[in-house]
Design a protein around this motif. Sequence first.
Motif, short mmCIF file in Angstrom:
data_model
loop_
_atom_site.label_atom_id
_atom_site.label_comp_id
_atom_site.label_asym_id
_atom_site.label_seq_id
_atom_site.Cartn_x
_atom_site.Cartn_y
_atom_site.Cartn_z
N GLU A 1 -76.94 34.33 -39.58
CA GLU A 1 -77.49 33.83 -40.83
C GLU A 1 -77.85 32.35 -40.73
O GLU A 1 -77.29 31.62 -39.90
CB GLU A 1 -76.48 34.02 -41.98
N ARG B 1 -77.87 28.99 -43.07
CA ARG B 1 -77.30 28.47 -44.31
C ARG B 1 -77.34 26.95 -44.31
O ARG B 1 -77.35 26.32 -43.25
CB ARG B 1 -75.86 28.97 -44.49
N ASP B 2 -77.37 26.40 -45.51
CA ASP B 2 -77.35 24.95 -45.65
C ASP B 2 -76.11 24.40 -44.93
O ASP B 2 -74.99 24.89 -45.13
CB ASP B 2 -77.31 24.57 -47.14
N LEU C 1 -73.40 25.65 -47.49
CA LEU C 1 -73.43 27.04 -47.03
C LEU C 1 -74.20 27.98 -47.95
O LEU C 1 -74.02 29.20 -47.87
CB LEU C 1 -72.00 27.57 -46.80
N THR C 2 -75.07 27.45 -48.82
CA THR C 2 -75.97 28.34 -49.54
C THR C 2 -77.03 28.84 -48.56
O THR C 2 -77.34 28.20 -47.55
CB THR C 2 -76.66 27.59 -50.70
N LEU C 3 -77.60 30.03 -48.86
CA LEU C 3 -78.61 30.60 -47.99
C LEU C 3 -79.80 29.65 -47.85
O LEU C 3 -80.25 29.06 -48.84
CB LEU C 3 -79.08 31.95 -48.52
#
Length: 576
Positions: free
Chosen positions: A524, A526-527, A531-533
């Motif tokens: 994934e 993520r920021d 850790l936002t998408l």
Amino acid sequence: MRELERNRDAEASSALHRLAVIGDGRTGGSVTHAARAAGLDVHVGRRGTSAATASLAEVALLCVPDRSIASACAELAEADPLPAYVGHVSGAAGLDVLAAARRRGAETFTLHPLQTIPTPDTDLAGAPAAVSGSSPAARDVAAALARRLGMVPFDVPEEHRAAYHAAAVLASNFLVTLEESATELLTRAGVADARAVLAPLVLRSAANWAEAGSAALTGPIARGDEDTVRAHLAAVRALAPKLEPTYTALAERTRAIAERGAAPSSQDWTTGGTPVNAPQVIRTREELRRALEPARRSGRRIGLVPTMGFLHEGHASLLRAARAGCDVVVMSLFVNPTQFGPNEDLAAYPRDEAADLAMAAATGVDVVYAPDAAHVYPAGYATSVEVGGELTQVLCGDPRRRGSAHFRGVTTVVAKLLNAVGPDVAFFGQKDAQQAIVIRRMVRDLDFPVEVVVGPTVREPDGLAMSSRNVYLEPDERVRARALNQALSAVADAARAGETDTSRALALGHKILTDAGIDPEYLEARDADDLTLAARFGDRPVLVAVAARVGRARLIDNVVVESPQPGAGAAAEVAR
């Protein structure tokens, strides 16, 4: 005597304000990096500019190939003014190659980092450094410079320079030769990826020797099992006859060492008069606080490196960073049960306290805090520390994976360690990127008075991130596991080439994993802060993280893609 040494060191350090580094290769680059980190005013030059560069400094250090030292020194000696001290970093060359500077009135010295330097940004912290000087003052400047660069100086008499360098070659270059010979023999015996199979044995043997010297010797010769030795020779003769003289010579030398008996332990060995002591091992927080109280009272900087043991070079890099930046280094050694789920590998998690203590000694750790689980979590323990929100509910914290309870176990034990040690700085590794982000948030939210330092991921030569769980990998699994880093590199390369859509870049990584027969738990983007998408590259740093099971091992890895500028020709910086 110690007061005299401190005065001499202070006098030598007073000459270390401006440093000229001549040569920008691997050693020159590493010296420059360490010197600037230590606050020195560094001027870098090369052949053709060395005299002008040297005239700007009090100390000049030649970081050029051995064959070029004398001619480079002759050129540097034209500097006006000439530095008061001129040295070189060769292990084999002596002071005589600096005669041109000596004739013009400079004192001369040698400073040889006793470690391999594969890249221009190699970390020199904790490395021994062989020093000598044309005068006591020059020797003191060499030693003071070594310390400023984070190294541990020791003296080598000028007349024994060749013997010193031969010992270094035996310990380093010839060790690689020996391991390559073993790899060749094992490959001929039909074992795939022999280096991966042998690597854990090599690393543990080295750690055992660092702790116990010749007492670490095991095997058929130490046991007196000559039948096995004869069988070895027959097998070597059949599969790799050119290795038979090597085996025979080493067998003879091993017999002599085994007959000699055990060498003194690492508790009291010295490096050129500088004691390198085993760390103090402490089992209770009360004893730990008493041991650290004098340092805390005197305002000394305390560093903490939390570990679960079974140490590898990734841990060692953090320990060296702590040694370079702190007055007192504490390493915790505790396999934390609260961060393991019911079906995870707590009971089987690899442990080797003796080898861990050897690495702690080799990297300059002062105190090892190694409590047992009942001391950390006594009967009736009912309190935990939890970071809420998305930070602990995605990636490894997803309920379908390890779950947020894993991070509750991490933050609880780290909070307890911070309370027990009271460090000024705590060191963590980038490989566990989500853990580092969660701990930073806990420290911020709960006002812990500690700086969190995150060190870069350390990798095997083939790119696999170092992990204690790598020992679980079978030889074929070890080869397949390389795909994790290859997948991350493909995603990062796509971003570097201008791809802004993270889903398209991630598809490249998924294909590499699929081709290797790996079904990831996640891959994934993520920021890198919250850790936002992340739907695109280019706005903020993006953490690309992967987790997968390969055989018995659950492996994680990541890269951080800094904001690229598509179309502008600027490359994304990838921190691994």
